[in-house]
Design a protein around this motif. Structure first.
Motif, PDB file in Angstrom:
ATOM      1  N   UNK A 238       0.940  -1.061  -0.124  1.00  0.00           N
ATOM      2  CA  UNK A 238      -0.030  -0.212   0.061  1.00  0.00           C
ATOM      3  C   UNK A 238       0.884   1.229  -0.032  1.00  0.00           C
ATOM      4  N   UNK A 239       0.374   2.469  -0.637  1.00  0.00           N
ATOM      5  CA  UNK A 239       1.082   3.529  -0.582  1.00  0.00           C
ATOM      6  C   UNK A 239       0.241   4.544   0.563  1.00  0.00           C
ATOM      7  N   UNK A 240       1.039   5.332   1.045  1.00  0.00           N
ATOM      8  CA  UNK A 240       0.714   6.285   1.898  1.00  0.00           C
ATOM      9  C   UNK A 240       0.440   7.532   1.273  1.00  0.00           C
ATOM     10  N   UNK A 241      -0.902   8.032   1.497  1.00  0.00           N
ATOM     11  CA  UNK A 241      -1.433   9.462   1.069  1.00  0.00           C
ATOM     12  C   UNK A 241      -1.773  10.253   2.051  1.00  0.00           C
TER      13      UNK A 241
ATOM     14  N   UNK B 267     -13.145  26.588   5.481  1.00  0.00           N
ATOM     15  CA  UNK B 267     -13.543  27.138   6.823  1.00  0.00           C
ATOM     16  C   UNK B 267     -12.464  28.053   7.463  1.00  0.00           C
ATOM     17  N   UNK B 268     -11.652  28.586   6.661  1.00  0.00           N
ATOM     18  CA  UNK B 268     -10.546  29.477   7.238  1.00  0.00           C
ATOM     19  C   UNK B 268      -9.363  28.748   7.789  1.00  0.00           C
ATOM     20  N   UNK B 269      -9.259  27.414   7.480  1.00  0.00           N
ATOM     21  CA  UNK B 269      -8.162  26.722   8.014  1.00  0.00           C
ATOM     22  C   UNK B 269      -7.816  25.700   6.883  1.00  0.00           C
ATOM     23  N   UNK B 270      -7.465  24.096   7.394  1.00  0.00           N
ATOM     24  CA  UNK B 270      -7.285  23.168   6.434  1.00  0.00           C
ATOM     25  C   UNK B 270      -8.071  22.039   6.857  1.00  0.00           C
ATOM     26  N   UNK B 271      -8.198  21.245   5.715  1.00  0.00           N
ATOM     27  CA  UNK B 271      -8.513  19.645   6.128  1.00  0.00           C
ATOM     28  C   UNK B 271      -7.315  19.019   5.778  1.00  0.00           C
ATOM     29  N   UNK B 272      -7.435  17.669   6.510  1.00  0.00           N
ATOM     30  CA  UNK B 272      -6.427  16.881   6.190  1.00  0.00           C
ATOM     31  C   UNK B 272      -7.062  15.274   6.124  1.00  0.00           C
ATOM     32  N   UNK B 273      -6.374  14.467   5.342  1.00  0.00           N
ATOM     33  CA  UNK B 273      -6.651  12.831   5.389  1.00  0.00           C
ATOM     34  C   UNK B 273      -5.612  12.182   5.102  1.00  0.00           C
ATOM     35  N   UNK B 274      -5.802  11.095   5.951  1.00  0.00           N
ATOM     36  CA  UNK B 274      -4.129  10.290   5.741  1.00  0.00           C
ATOM     37  C   UNK B 274      -4.898   8.800   5.575  1.00  0.00           C
ATOM     38  N   UNK B 275      -4.495   8.262   4.553  1.00  0.00           N
ATOM     39  CA  UNK B 275      -4.941   6.772   4.414  1.00  0.00           C
ATOM     40  C   UNK B 275      -3.905   5.961   3.447  1.00  0.00           C
ATOM     41  N   UNK B 276      -4.191   4.739   3.252  1.00  0.00           N
ATOM     42  CA  UNK B 276      -2.990   4.041   2.533  1.00  0.00           C
ATOM     43  C   UNK B 276      -4.096   3.292   1.384  1.00  0.00           C
ATOM     44  N   UNK B 277      -3.617   3.242   0.320  1.00  0.00           N
ATOM     45  CA  UNK B 277      -4.320   2.596  -0.814  1.00  0.00           C
ATOM     46  C   UNK B 277      -3.196   1.774  -1.898  1.00  0.00           C
TER      47      UNK B 277
ATOM     48  N   UNK C   5      -5.280   6.406  -8.093  1.00  0.00           N
ATOM     49  CA  UNK C   5      -4.913   7.705  -8.294  1.00  0.00           C
ATOM     50  C   UNK C   5      -5.563   8.625  -7.173  1.00  0.00           C
ATOM     51  N   UNK C   6      -4.814   9.444  -6.585  1.00  0.00           N
ATOM     52  CA  UNK C   6      -5.514  10.232  -5.255  1.00  0.00           C
ATOM     53  C   UNK C   6      -6.219  11.444  -5.546  1.00  0.00           C
ATOM     54  N   UNK C   7      -6.056  11.773  -6.917  1.00  0.00           N
ATOM     55  CA  UNK C   7      -6.581  13.100  -7.433  1.00  0.00           C
ATOM     56  C   UNK C   7      -7.922  13.054  -7.430  1.00  0.00           C
ATOM     57  N   UNK C   8      -8.780  11.943  -7.830  1.00  0.00           N
ATOM     58  CA  UNK C   8     -10.399  12.076  -7.719  1.00  0.00           C
ATOM     59  C   UNK C   8     -10.469  12.066  -6.199  1.00  0.00           C
ATOM     60  N   UNK C   9      -9.871  11.291  -5.429  1.00  0.00           N
ATOM     61  CA  UNK C   9     -10.209  11.255  -3.963  1.00  0.00           C
ATOM     62  C   UNK C   9     -10.245  12.569  -3.345  1.00  0.00           C
ATOM     63  N   UNK C  10      -9.004  13.231  -3.663  1.00  0.00           N
ATOM     64  CA  UNK C  10      -8.731  14.735  -3.188  1.00  0.00           C
ATOM     65  C   UNK C  10     -10.085  15.750  -3.862  1.00  0.00           C
ATOM     66  N   UNK C  11     -10.182  15.780  -4.881  1.00  0.00           N
ATOM     67  CA  UNK C  11     -11.548  16.399  -5.559  1.00  0.00           C
ATOM     68  C   UNK C  11     -12.758  15.998  -4.748  1.00  0.00           C
ATOM     69  N   UNK C  12     -13.090  14.733  -4.498  1.00  0.00           N
ATOM     70  CA  UNK C  12     -14.426  14.405  -3.641  1.00  0.00           C
ATOM     71  C   UNK C  12     -14.357  15.051  -2.355  1.00  0.00           C
ATOM     72  N   UNK C  13     -13.297  15.025  -1.732  1.00  0.00           N
ATOM     73  CA  UNK C  13     -12.988  15.673  -0.404  1.00  0.00           C
ATOM     74  C   UNK C  13     -13.174  16.991  -0.308  1.00  0.00           C
TER      75      UNK C  13
ATOM     76  N   UNK D 256      -8.966   5.428   7.695  1.00  0.00           N
ATOM     77  CA  UNK D 256      -8.475   6.504   7.627  1.00  0.00           C
ATOM     78  C   UNK D 256      -8.476   7.522   8.553  1.00  0.00           C
ATOM     79  N   UNK D 257      -7.453   8.408   8.436  1.00  0.00           N
ATOM     80  CA  UNK D 257      -7.683   9.534   9.625  1.00  0.00           C
ATOM     81  C   UNK D 257      -7.909  10.981   9.100  1.00  0.00           C
ATOM     82  N   UNK D 258      -9.065  11.434   9.184  1.00  0.00           N
ATOM     83  CA  UNK D 258      -9.295  12.982   8.708  1.00  0.00           C
ATOM     84  C   UNK D 258      -9.593  13.760   9.736  1.00  0.00           C
TER      85      UNK D 258
END
Length: 332
Positions: A8-11, A18-28, A33-41, A176-178
């Motif tokens: 697995x690859x760590x992403x 909301x004036x700050x940042x969101x984060x998402x940590x997971x393995x796949x 491709x993580x790009x569509x996942x990021x777009x959905x998030x 995952x951890x978000x």
């Protein structure tokens, strides 16, 4: 055939919200491709912000705030869900958590406008009832039954975290951890079958240091504290947490309250409620609703003491090097 942790690859994805940042940590798997996942998030948190922001004049929340008393207003499904949960926790906490303090939040400068003495006087002199007595919800619509300015800053970030977790699951990522600005939700386990670990911050406004470590599986955590957002009034420093009875910031409170619950929206709202009630009243309420909560208090000598409630946090909380494990979570 299942993938081993070495396959697995760590992403680690992130983006603005909301004036700050969101984060998402997971393995796949490597081919994912993580790009569509990021777009959905990103789309998930933008939807929450568009519906619930008090900083966007055209949000669905602000449209409801602008409506006349007694007028039914259509509200989208996710906003209705958060309003309903906010009213439920408001009623359960007897107004310690209240989503109807938008006028006070703005008056004291914790919204999009600077503090204004005339608005502060108006907020403190207003005849107040808790929001659960003044807001009616019915099948995708809402109406105000009295003067009411809604503010969801005490629950919307937590709900945004829940939407991140739900979006990962919809993308086929079951573990995952978000998080958004320290409010976190853990799903499943890491590839090596260990829980996800996060730090509970020490209540220090000058630096970010851990007080203790939580190991989470299928649980959420949120913290309400006095050390990130405040105003100085003479020699007194007042945090952003509002007191319904005064229409003003709390005069005294714990340095922080951390709650572990099933959903991050619940943890977010309950942390605020327990912050308002303080360690004695807060622990009583936590016992009533079987919440796991950690209260940190500043002592006169500058040290920080702690007391916990619930199955995760014992009455005597370990030293900062300890790791506390939560597999699943308590709560109503």
């Amino acid at each position: 055939m299942s993938k081993t942790s070495s396959d697995l690859v760590r992403h680690a994805l992130h983006g603005p919200t909301m004036g700050t940042r969101w984060t998402a940590l997971f393995f796949a798997p490597p081919e994912r491709d993580p790009a569509p996942i990021r777009e959905a998030l990103q789309a998930a948190v933008e939807e929450v912000d568009a519906q619930m922001s008090s900083w966007k004049p055209d949000s669905d929340l602000m449209r409801l705030n602008a409506a006349a008393q007694g007028e039914w207003v259509a509200v989208p499904e996710r906003l209705a869900e958060v309003l309903r949960l906010g009213l439920e926790i408001g009623k359960a906490s007897e107004g310690a958590f209240d989503i109807g303090l938008g006028d006070a939040v703005t008056a004291w400068g914790f919204g999009p406008e600077d503090a204004a003495p005339d608005r502060i006087r108006a907020a403190m002199s207003a005849q107040r009832q808790p929001a659960f007595e003044r807001l009616e919800l019915d099948d995708g619509r809402a109406r105000k039954r009295g003067p009411l300015v809604l503010d969801l800053n005490g629950i919307a970030k937590g709900y945004g975290v829940d939407r991140l977790a739900q979006t990962l699951a919809a993308q086929g990522i079951e573990a995952g951890l978000v998080g958004i600005d320290g409010e976190m939700r853990a799903s499943g386990l890491r590839p090596d079958a260990t829980p996800w670990t996060i730090a509970v911050e020490s209540p220090d406004p000058l630096r970010r240091t851990p007080h203790s470590i939580l190991a989470l599986e299928n649980a959420s955590v949120a913290t309400s504290g006095d050390y990130r957002h405040w105003i100085d009034l003479g020699a007194r420093r007042l945090s952003h947490t509002m007191d319904l009875s005064r229409g003003a910031p709390l005069l005294s409170s714990p340095a922080s309250v951390t709650v572990v619950a099933r959903s991050c929206a619940e943890a977010d709202a309950w942390a605020t409620a327990l912050m308002v009630l303080g360690p004695e009243g807060g622990r009583t309420l936590a016992r009533k609703y079987q919440l796991s909560a950690l209260f940190l208090m500043r002592e006169e000598d500058g040290s920080v003491s702690s007391v916990g409630e619930g199955s995760l946090f014992s009455v005597s909380v370990p030293d900062p090097s300890s790791t506390l494990e939560a597999r699943g979570a308590d709560g109503v």
